[in-house]
Scaffold this motif. Structure first.
Motif, PDB file in Angstrom:
ATOM      1  N   GLU A 268      84.252-108.262  26.905  1.00 35.49           N
ATOM      2  CA  GLU A 268      83.034-109.253  26.527  1.00 35.49           C
ATOM      3  C   GLU A 268      81.857-108.497  25.778  1.00 35.49           C
ATOM      4  O   GLU A 268      81.310-109.478  25.247  1.00 35.49           O
ATOM      5  N   ALA A 269      81.734-107.245  25.817  1.00 33.40           N
ATOM      6  CA  ALA A 269      80.538-106.747  25.270  1.00 33.40           C
ATOM      7  C   ALA A 269      80.700-107.117  23.827  1.00 33.40           C
ATOM      8  O   ALA A 269      79.918-107.370  22.955  1.00 33.40           O
ATOM      9  N   LEU A 270      81.884-107.126  23.253  1.00 31.86           N
ATOM     10  CA  LEU A 270      82.438-107.292  21.786  1.00 31.86           C
ATOM     11  C   LEU A 270      82.123-108.779  21.362  1.00 31.86           C
ATOM     12  O   LEU A 270      81.634-109.085  20.227  1.00 31.86           O
ATOM     13  N   ARG A 271      82.457-109.497  22.551  1.00 28.51           N
ATOM     14  CA  ARG A 271      82.252-111.005  22.079  1.00 28.51           C
ATOM     15  C   ARG A 271      80.817-111.454  22.251  1.00 28.51           C
ATOM     16  O   ARG A 271      80.554-112.420  21.593  1.00 28.51           O
ATOM     17  N   LEU A 272      79.864-110.767  22.677  1.00 30.82           N
ATOM     18  CA  LEU A 272      78.562-110.846  22.749  1.00 30.82           C
ATOM     19  C   LEU A 272      78.066-110.300  21.825  1.00 30.82           C
ATOM     20  O   LEU A 272      77.066-111.336  21.015  1.00 30.82           O
ATOM     21  N   ALA A 273      78.310-109.333  21.160  1.00 32.51           N
ATOM     22  CA  ALA A 273      78.028-108.759  19.836  1.00 32.51           C
ATOM     23  C   ALA A 273      78.174-109.911  18.704  1.00 32.51           C
ATOM     24  O   ALA A 273      77.707-109.833  17.641  1.00 32.51           O
ATOM     25  N   ARG A 274      79.460-110.334  18.756  1.00 28.76           N
ATOM     26  CA  ARG A 274      80.139-111.123  17.493  1.00 28.76           C
ATOM     27  C   ARG A 274      80.819-112.290  18.214  1.00 28.76           C
ATOM     28  O   ARG A 274      81.845-112.456  18.524  1.00 28.76           O
ATOM     29  N   PRO A 275      80.080-113.085  18.725  1.00 26.62           N
ATOM     30  CA  PRO A 275      80.483-114.647  19.219  1.00 26.62           C
ATOM     31  C   PRO A 275      81.615-114.956  18.111  1.00 26.62           C
ATOM     32  O   PRO A 275      81.549-115.060  17.005  1.00 26.62           O
TER      33      PRO A 275
ATOM     34  N   ALA B  55      80.800-100.162  17.253  1.00 28.00           N
ATOM     35  CA  ALA B  55      79.661-100.559  17.027  1.00 28.00           C
ATOM     36  C   ALA B  55      79.521-100.217  15.376  1.00 28.00           C
ATOM     37  O   ALA B  55      78.760-101.052  14.438  1.00 28.00           O
ATOM     38  N   ASP B  56      80.043 -99.139  14.831  1.00 26.73           N
ATOM     39  CA  ASP B  56      79.924 -98.980  13.507  1.00 26.73           C
ATOM     40  C   ASP B  56      80.652-100.090  12.728  1.00 26.73           C
ATOM     41  O   ASP B  56      80.219-100.227  11.740  1.00 26.73           O
ATOM     42  N   TRP B  57      81.869-100.232  13.254  1.00 23.14           N
ATOM     43  CA  TRP B  57      82.878-101.288  12.507  1.00 23.14           C
ATOM     44  C   TRP B  57      81.853-102.701  12.417  1.00 23.14           C
ATOM     45  O   TRP B  57      81.921-103.282  11.383  1.00 23.14           O
TER      46      TRP B  57
ATOM     47  N   THR C 204      72.888-100.608  21.232  1.00 24.16           N
ATOM     48  CA  THR C 204      73.012-102.136  21.560  1.00 24.16           C
ATOM     49  C   THR C 204      74.550-102.444  22.252  1.00 24.16           C
ATOM     50  O   THR C 204      74.292-103.131  23.254  1.00 24.16           O
ATOM     51  N   LEU C 205      75.436-101.869  21.466  1.00 25.82           N
ATOM     52  CA  LEU C 205      76.711-102.363  22.109  1.00 25.82           C
ATOM     53  C   LEU C 205      76.871-101.388  23.453  1.00 25.82           C
ATOM     54  O   LEU C 205      77.438-102.096  24.286  1.00 25.82           O
ATOM     55  N   SER C 206      76.330-100.209  23.556  1.00 25.40           N
ATOM     56  CA  SER C 206      76.425 -99.440  24.869  1.00 25.40           C
ATOM     57  C   SER C 206      75.770-100.326  25.962  1.00 25.40           C
ATOM     58  O   SER C 206      76.011-100.440  27.177  1.00 25.40           O
ATOM     59  N   ALA C 207      74.598-100.899  25.484  1.00 22.36           N
ATOM     60  CA  ALA C 207      74.000-101.712  26.513  1.00 22.36           C
ATOM     61  C   ALA C 207      74.506-102.656  27.086  1.00 22.36           C
ATOM     62  O   ALA C 207      74.630-103.371  28.134  1.00 22.36           O
ATOM     63  N   LEU C 208      75.293-103.536  26.120  1.00 23.83           N
ATOM     64  CA  LEU C 208      76.117-104.816  26.162  1.00 23.83           C
ATOM     65  C   LEU C 208      77.076-104.328  27.253  1.00 23.83           C
ATOM     66  O   LEU C 208      77.507-105.381  27.956  1.00 23.83           O
ATOM     67  N   VAL C 209      77.925-103.177  27.015  1.00 24.55           N
ATOM     68  CA  VAL C 209      79.037-102.847  28.046  1.00 24.55           C
ATOM     69  C   VAL C 209      78.349-102.700  29.236  1.00 24.55           C
ATOM     70  O   VAL C 209      78.928-103.046  30.232  1.00 24.55           O
TER      71      VAL C 209
END
Length: 213
Positions: A50-57, A24-26, A33-38
């Protein structure tokens, strides 16, 4: 009789807090936000990446991982990343004569970091070194090889039904589902998990009583 116990890593041995917070920091997004996506992708039964891909398509995960390492913000583990019951449980199991192995889906770097913690384990192995990851049956073939015990005398412990319990059971290993982390809590009472797990535990120290008893 259980002769060897093999432990998953993430949310079994180590907490994932630091891992997701660092991502999330990076990516410069709120940790919540990232925790919720996870949580969302877990509930959908998807891989947590997939949580990272949702955060940064469109994110190139391999490139971002390399960039983090180059910037000195890569993978890191210390004692605070371990669950409190890890050292007591693993030590007690070894005192009972059980062979203790840690084997999960981690990078080679994570394997190195785990060994530097000098955990009470006979062997630490990760998918990044084996070249195969769970739930691939070949991963569990490797587990059986290093267990030095029959599959019926080998117990695989993990929180993730699809990566741990189901494929381990299909490989004829005994299984213990751990109610820990989002995967462990979400599916703890699912009918297929209850049916597949030989034991269901809330903490690693419970295994000492199961083996000792």
């Amino acid at each position: 009789m259980i002769e060897t116990i093999v432990f998953d890593v993430g949310e079994t041995i180590t907490r994932d807090d630091r891992y997701w917070a660092s991502w999330a920091d990076w990516l410069n997004i709120p940790r919540h936000t990232l925790s919720a996506l996870v949580g969302a992708v877990v509930a959908q039964g998807k891989d947590n990446a997939e949580a990272l891909r949702l955060a940064r398509p469109g994110i190139d995960l391999a490139a971002e991982y390399a960039a983090r390492e180059a910037a000195g913000r890569g993978e890191y583990l210390d004692e605070s990343d371990l669950y409190d019951d890890v050292r007591p449980a693993l030590s007690a199991l070894r005192d009972l004569g059980v062979r203790v192995i840690i084997a999960g889906n981690q990078t080679a770097r994570a394997g190195q970091l785990l060994r530097e913690l000098e955990l009470p384990a006979d062997l630490i192995a990760v998918s990044g070194e084996w070249g195969v990851a769970k739930p691939d049956p070949v991963f569990f073939e490797r587990v059986i090889e290093v267990a030095q015990a029959a599959p019926s005398a080998t117990l695989y412990v993990g929180d993730h039904p699809a990566n741990d319990v189901f494929p381990a059971k299909a490989s004829r290993l005994r299984t213990a589902h751990l109610r820990r982390g989002p995967w462990g809590h979400l599916w703890a009472d699912a009918d297929d998990v209850v049916a597949a797990a030989d034991w269901r535990v809330d903490g690693l120290t419970e295994l000492v009583g199961l083996v000792g008893g």
